[in-house]
Each structure stands twice: as C-alpha cells, then as structure tokens.
Design an enzyme around this catalytic site. Structure first.
Site, mmCIF file in Angstrom:
data_model
loop_
_atom_site.group_PDB
_atom_site.id
_atom_site.type_symbol
_atom_site.label_atom_id
_atom_site.label_comp_id
_atom_site.label_asym_id
_atom_site.label_seq_id
_atom_site.Cartn_x
_atom_site.Cartn_y
_atom_site.Cartn_z
ATOM 1 N N ALA A 1 -16.808 3.122 -4.380
ATOM 2 C CA ALA A 1 -17.428 1.860 -3.956
ATOM 3 C C ALA A 1 -18.892 2.057 -3.567
ATOM 4 O O ALA A 1 -19.772 1.323 -4.036
ATOM 5 C CB ALA A 1 -16.638 1.265 -2.794
ATOM 6 N N LYS B 1 0.850 -1.190 0.000
ATOM 7 C CA LYS B 1 0.000 0.000 0.000
ATOM 8 C C LYS B 1 0.878 1.228 0.000
ATOM 9 O O LYS B 1 2.007 1.185 0.503
ATOM 10 C CB LYS B 1 -0.882 0.033 1.254
ATOM 11 C CG LYS B 1 -2.142 0.838 1.100
ATOM 12 C CD LYS B 1 -3.199 0.030 0.368
ATOM 13 C CE LYS B 1 -4.542 0.630 0.301
ATOM 14 N NZ LYS B 1 -5.552 -0.366 -0.090
HETATM 15 N N1 GLU Z 1 -7.298 -0.058 -3.435
HETATM 16 C C1 GLU Z 1 -8.039 -1.252 -3.730
HETATM 17 C C2 GLU Z 1 -8.081 -2.151 -2.506
HETATM 18 O O1 GLU Z 1 -7.922 -1.715 -1.375
HETATM 19 C C3 GLU Z 1 -7.525 -1.950 -4.974
HETATM 20 C C4 GLU Z 1 -6.090 -2.349 -4.930
HETATM 21 C C5 GLU Z 1 -5.548 -2.836 -6.269
HETATM 22 O O2 GLU Z 1 -6.301 -2.887 -7.223
HETATM 23 O O3 GLU Z 1 -4.362 -3.146 -6.288
HETATM 24 O O4 GLU Z 1 -8.366 -3.312 -2.606
#
Ligand code: GLU
Length: 419
Positions: free
Chosen positions: A225, A109
């Site tokens: 979302a 992240k």
């Molecule tokens: N940010 C999204 C999550 O928390 C998607 C992450 C991604 O597609 O790598 O799942």
C-alpha cells in the site's frame, strides 16, 4: 500492534467503536450483541515439514465476523505477533468495509502465527498449502473468500487456489482473490488499495481546499500500500513525497524523495534506510512532520493518545487497518485534522477483489481502464456518503463511516429475521 492489556487490544477497540455507533443509531441490546461478536471462528493447528526435515506445528485462525450481506471476505496475514483478537478486529473492520462500499459481501479475516521472512520459498509454499488444507472445509466462493494481507502476496494466493482446487477436484478460481494475472487475477488488483485511497484523497482535498499539486506527503509503511501510494500520489497529482519509513526506520529528503529509487533500495536491502540522497529520521519524527498529508500504511495502533496531539498534517490517509485509536481520533478531530478512515480509505483492495470474483464467475475479464473507472466511482460515492453523514450528525469521519456501514448490515439482518 496488539498487546496484553485491553487498551492495546485491537478487538476491544473495534468493540468500542461498534458501541459508539450503536449509541448514535440507538440500536437495541440484542442487535448490539450480534454486532459485538464474530458469528463464527476457526482455530487450527497444522503440521508442516521444514527444509531441515523437522516437523513444526503452526497455529492459525479464520474468523467469519458477519455474513448477513453475503459470503465472508477478507485477507490472510502471516505475522509472528498475530493474535486471535487482532484477527477478530480485522474481520469486524472487513464487515464494515464491504458494507460501506455496498459490496454483496460480509467480513472475515485469517491469520497464521509465523514469520514468513524466515522461510525458504519451499517452506512458504508448504505453510500456505497446509493452512488451506486446515481451513478448506470452511471456505469457498459462496462461503468465505480469502485474499492477501500483511506478508502474504499473489504467489501465496496462487498456491492456495491450487491446493483448494485439488481438494474439491476442480478449478475454483473464485475461492481466493488477489491472484496473479496468470491464474484468474484481476487487472488493477496490485495497486488497488493505494489507488482507491488516492481517489478518496482527491475528494477530501477538494473539501478541505488543499491544492494537491503543491502538497507534501509523508508515508509511514512502505509495503504494497505505502509504496504504490508514493508513486500514485506523484503521478496522479504531482504531490511531493518528502519522507517514508518501514519497520526499521525512516528517511527524508526535503526536495522530495525519488520514490522509485526508495522502492528499489527497499527491494534490494529490505529497508528504506540508507537510500541514496536521503537523511535518516526516526519513525516517531516522521509522524510529527510538518507536511500536508500523512499516509498511515503500516499496522494497527500507530496514532494513540500519546502522539496524536503532535501530528501537524492537515489530512490523514489511512491505508492500514486500525492505525488510529479512538482516543487519538478525538484529539485529531479537535485539532481539525481531516481523517479518511481506514475502512473507507483502504477499501480499494477489497473492491477490486470483488471485481475479480465477478470476472472469475463470468469467465470474462475487463481491462485495467474499466477497473479504474469502476473503482473510482465506488470510492468517490462512498467518500461523499461518509462526508455528508459526518456533517449531518456532527461526528468525525470514522463514526460517520460506521453509521453508514453498520446501518446496512443491520438492515440485512432485519430482513433476514435475525434481529
Ligand atoms: N486485505 C485487504 C483488506 O484488508 C483486502 C481484502 C480482500 O481483498 O478481500 O482490505
């Protein structure tokens, strides 16, 4: 949101959840030590020239929590209250999310402490590009693949891919997912998080005997979302969405909101408040409404020991990451409320991100129908694995999701000779 003390610290919560799972799996101390900490993290400070000519220095992070099962994967958040511990927690949850969906990926992240709402479009572009220059040496299609998250979007991903491509001297679409369709994005990525959550909701409703065509829903959070969840709940199942909120407040209409009107109102005014045909409500009142389904689609730390006992919904759909604390989990479980836990429920986003990576590598693109079918298959399978594990061990759905996901990461670490 993250706060100063341990109880509010999302990473402390993530570690508490890992310990509880390690107890169930009876994992040795050394394995726990690996699981409890990020494998790698990068702290960067980078200068950006703002529109008024002044230089501002921004602080950012990228955490690669565990890459035993494949390159790290996870979004980038732009948020004024971002902290390293929030990013660590989110990177840990990405690890379990990718594992649970059986994707050949680890968890990561990123975050930048900033308020993108205060930037001009040109400033937003410069901050996005500068962050990628700062973390550029540590990411790549075989190392770590970022994506959108809170307050970042496909346009930002496009600038980032362009910046990375110029650093490495060739087009590298596979370095970032959640890109616009015009630049190697995948059909179906836009609503993937909400759609994936709806597939798990369909399965959960069968298990608890809820007829979705007669069900009511309240939605906390009306970003990507939450707003897609509202329209998909209505179009896929005929669910009546009776309330929605964002960071500024909540609105309700007992005959059902016009979900498109609410989205349009938010796009025009930056809030759901004041949408025609609705009555105002507080965000806490929304969480306590007498509805069948409560969708949590905002930030971490929404349901805690202070408010969980007031929840009346039968089913909780966690589209946000980390919306429920461990204490709240116990309360909801004892009340018999069925929770579809975050890293199962919201895994549709990263699953279609994975499909995007595959298509980028192949240079061959699938149509939307194919994406939906593949996503449905993966989400449905993961839901049933978690449900069966929860029944087998007599544990709540979140602990069951941990058991399935962590076991797979441990298996990968074992065969690699790490533990
Ligand atoms: N940010 C999204 C999550 O928390 C998607 C992450 C991604 O597609 O790598 O799942």
């Amino acid at each position: 949101m993250s706060g100063g003390n341990n109880h509010d610290n999302p990473f402390k919560i993530a570690q508490q959840q890992i310990q509880a799972c390690a107890d169930i799996l009876d994992l040795p101390q050394s394995t726990r030590q690996v699981l409890l900490h990020p494998m790698r993290e990068f702290h960067v400070n980078f200068p950006v020239r703002m529109d008024d000519g002044a230089i501002r220095v921004f602080e950012g992070f990228r955490v690669q929590y565990n890459d035993a099962k494949g390159p790290a994967k996870g979004g980038i958040r732009f948020h004024p209250e971002e902290t390293i511990d929030t990013v660590r927690a989110l990177a840990a949850w990405m690890t379990w999310k990718c594992s649970l969906l059986d994707l050949p990926l680890g968890g990561g992240k990123g975050g930048v402490i900033c308020n993108p709402k205060e930037f001009s479009p040109a400033e937003l572009e410069r901050v996005s590009r500068a962050y990628i220059r700062a973390i550029g040496p540590f990411i790549g299609p075989e190392k770590d693949i970022p994506a959108p998250d809170v307050y970042t979007n496909p346009q930002i991903m496009a600038w980032m891919v362009d910046e990375y491509s110029s650093i490495v001297g060739k087009n590298q679409f596979g370095v970032i997912t959640g890109k616009p369709l015009a630049l190697g994005g995948s059909p179906g990525r836009g609503d993937a998080t909400a759609r994936g959550g709806m597939y798990t909701l369909r399965e959960a409703a069968r298990k608890v005997g809820l007829d979705l065509s007669k069900a009511t829903m309240a939605i906390q959070g009306y970003g990507n979302a939450g707003s897609y969840a509202a329209s998909l709940a209505e179009s896929m199942f005929g669910i009546k969405v009776v309330a929605a909120c964002d960071s500024k407040g909540a609105v309700t209409c007992k005959d059902g909101l016009c979900v498109l009107k609410v989205a349009e109102h938010k796009a025009n005014t930056c809030s759901v408040l004041g949408c025609e045909g609705t009555v105002d409500l507080s965000n806490e009142e929304l969480l306590q409404m007498d509805v069948d389904i409560l969708v949590l689609a905002a930030l971490e730390g929404t349901l805690t020991q202070k408010n969980a006992h007031k929840v009346k919904a039968k089913l909780i759909v966690e589209l946000a990451n980390g919306p429920t604390t461990p204490e709240a989990d116990e309360i909801l479980y004892n009340k018999g409320i069925h929770v579809i836990p975050d890293f199962l429920c919201n895994a549709g986003g990263v699953t279609v991100s994975y499909f995007e990576m595959v298509q980028n590598a192949y240079m061959y693109y699938w149509d939307e129908k194919e994406i939906h079918e593949k996503l449905d298959k993966k989400m449905t399978r993961a839901y049933h694995e978690v449900f069966d594990t929860s029944k087998r061990h007599g544990i709540n759905m979140r602990k069951a999701a941990y058991v399935v996901a962590v076991q797979r990461v441990v298996d990968a670490m074992k065969v690699r000779g790490w533990v």
